[in-house]
Motif scaffolding. Structure first.
Motif, PDB file in Angstrom:
ATOM      1  N   TRP A   1      34.582 -75.484 -58.651  1.00 52.06           N
ATOM      2  CA  TRP A   1      33.733 -75.046 -57.508  1.00 52.06           C
ATOM      3  C   TRP A   1      34.350 -73.900 -56.844  1.00 52.06           C
ATOM      4  O   TRP A   1      35.383 -74.174 -56.340  1.00 52.06           O
ATOM      5  CB  TRP A   1      33.519 -76.358 -56.708  1.00 52.06           C
TER       6      TRP A   1
ATOM      7  N   CYS B   1      37.511 -75.081 -54.851  1.00 53.50           N
ATOM      8  CA  CYS B   1      37.324 -76.187 -54.217  1.00 53.50           C
ATOM      9  C   CYS B   1      36.995 -77.315 -55.177  1.00 53.50           C
ATOM     10  O   CYS B   1      36.673 -77.311 -56.281  1.00 53.50           O
ATOM     11  CB  CYS B   1      36.501 -75.994 -53.188  1.00 53.50           C
ATOM     12  N   ASN B   2      37.135 -78.727 -54.558  1.00 54.52           N
ATOM     13  CA  ASN B   2      36.681 -79.640 -55.057  1.00 54.52           C
ATOM     14  C   ASN B   2      34.788 -79.759 -54.881  1.00 54.52           C
ATOM     15  O   ASN B   2      34.569 -78.824 -53.923  1.00 54.52           O
ATOM     16  CB  ASN B   2      37.035 -80.950 -54.517  1.00 54.52           C
ATOM     17  N   ALA B   3      34.267 -80.574 -55.273  1.00 53.56           N
ATOM     18  CA  ALA B   3      32.633 -80.668 -55.001  1.00 53.56           C
ATOM     19  C   ALA B   3      32.306 -80.792 -53.899  1.00 53.56           C
ATOM     20  O   ALA B   3      31.394 -80.410 -53.333  1.00 53.56           O
ATOM     21  CB  ALA B   3      32.077 -81.683 -56.312  1.00 53.56           C
ATOM     22  N   ASP B   4      33.155 -81.527 -52.971  1.00 56.71           N
ATOM     23  CA  ASP B   4      32.787 -81.647 -51.750  1.00 56.71           C
ATOM     24  C   ASP B   4      33.224 -80.462 -50.704  1.00 56.71           C
ATOM     25  O   ASP B   4      32.915 -80.501 -49.405  1.00 56.71           O
ATOM     26  CB  ASP B   4      33.427 -82.859 -51.042  1.00 56.71           C
ATOM     27  N   GLY B   5      33.946 -79.388 -51.286  1.00 54.87           N
ATOM     28  CA  GLY B   5      34.225 -78.163 -50.380  1.00 54.87           C
ATOM     29  C   GLY B   5      35.808 -78.250 -49.897  1.00 54.87           C
ATOM     30  O   GLY B   5      36.112 -77.429 -49.352  1.00 54.87           O
ATOM     31  N   SER B   6      36.491 -79.278 -50.322  1.00 52.39           N
ATOM     32  CA  SER B   6      37.855 -79.489 -49.769  1.00 52.39           C
ATOM     33  C   SER B   6      38.633 -78.674 -50.642  1.00 52.39           C
ATOM     34  O   SER B   6      38.292 -78.406 -51.976  1.00 52.39           O
ATOM     35  CB  SER B   6      38.218 -81.091 -49.818  1.00 52.39           C
TER      36      SER B   6
END
Length: 150
Positions: free
Chosen positions: A55, A85-90
């Motif tokens: 991501w 990023c990770n899928a959660d935006g982190s």
């Protein structure tokens, strides 16, 4: 200037994440017990091709400042650190040092994806003629319509 005016102007970077599927080729690690030296990983002989999903987010002004302040050679790595990023935006990576340790087969495709999402890559444009129309190829430019050289 007020916040609503800035929002209407599109002054804020959207927090949208872009899903990117990246084709990679690499040699997987052998099992730890097969390494000659336990501190030195060894790779298998065969090359594996896989598609990995990552991501990417557009860079914010804070990202731009950090990228700009980095040494010129470090800028692509800082961009990967800030934008992958990770899928959660982190953030995917805990530190820039982790990005430095990535193998070429992974860092290069990540840099390309970050550049695509953030439009860093130079666009190849066809030169325009004085009329605004795209010019023909250099070899065709020296020829008349009937194929004879000018």
């Amino acid at each position: 200037m007020d916040l609503k005016q800035l929002q209407a102007m599109g002054a804020f970077v959207p927090r949208t994440l872009f899903k990117c599927d990246i084709a990679v080729r690499y040699r997987p690690l052998k099992p730890t017990e097969e390494w000659a030296d336990p501190g030195e990983p060894e790779r298998q002989e065969e090359i594996v091709e896989e598609t990995i999903t990552t991501w990417v987010r557009k860079k914010s002004s804070a990202d731009s400042i950090e990228i700009f302040q980095a040494d010129e050679r470090e800028r692509p790595l800082v961009a990967v650190y800030r934008c992958i990023c990770n899928a959660d935006g982190s953030p995917l990576f805990e530190s820039l040092d982790q990005v430095h340790q990535l193998e070429d087969w992974l860092i290069l495709p990540l840099i390309i994806e970050v550049n695509k999402v953030n439009h860093f890559a130079a666009k190849k444009s066809v030169p325009k003629t004085s009329s605004g129309v795209s010019s023909r190829s250099p070899s065709a430019a020296g020829r008349l319509r009937n194929g004879k050289k000018r």
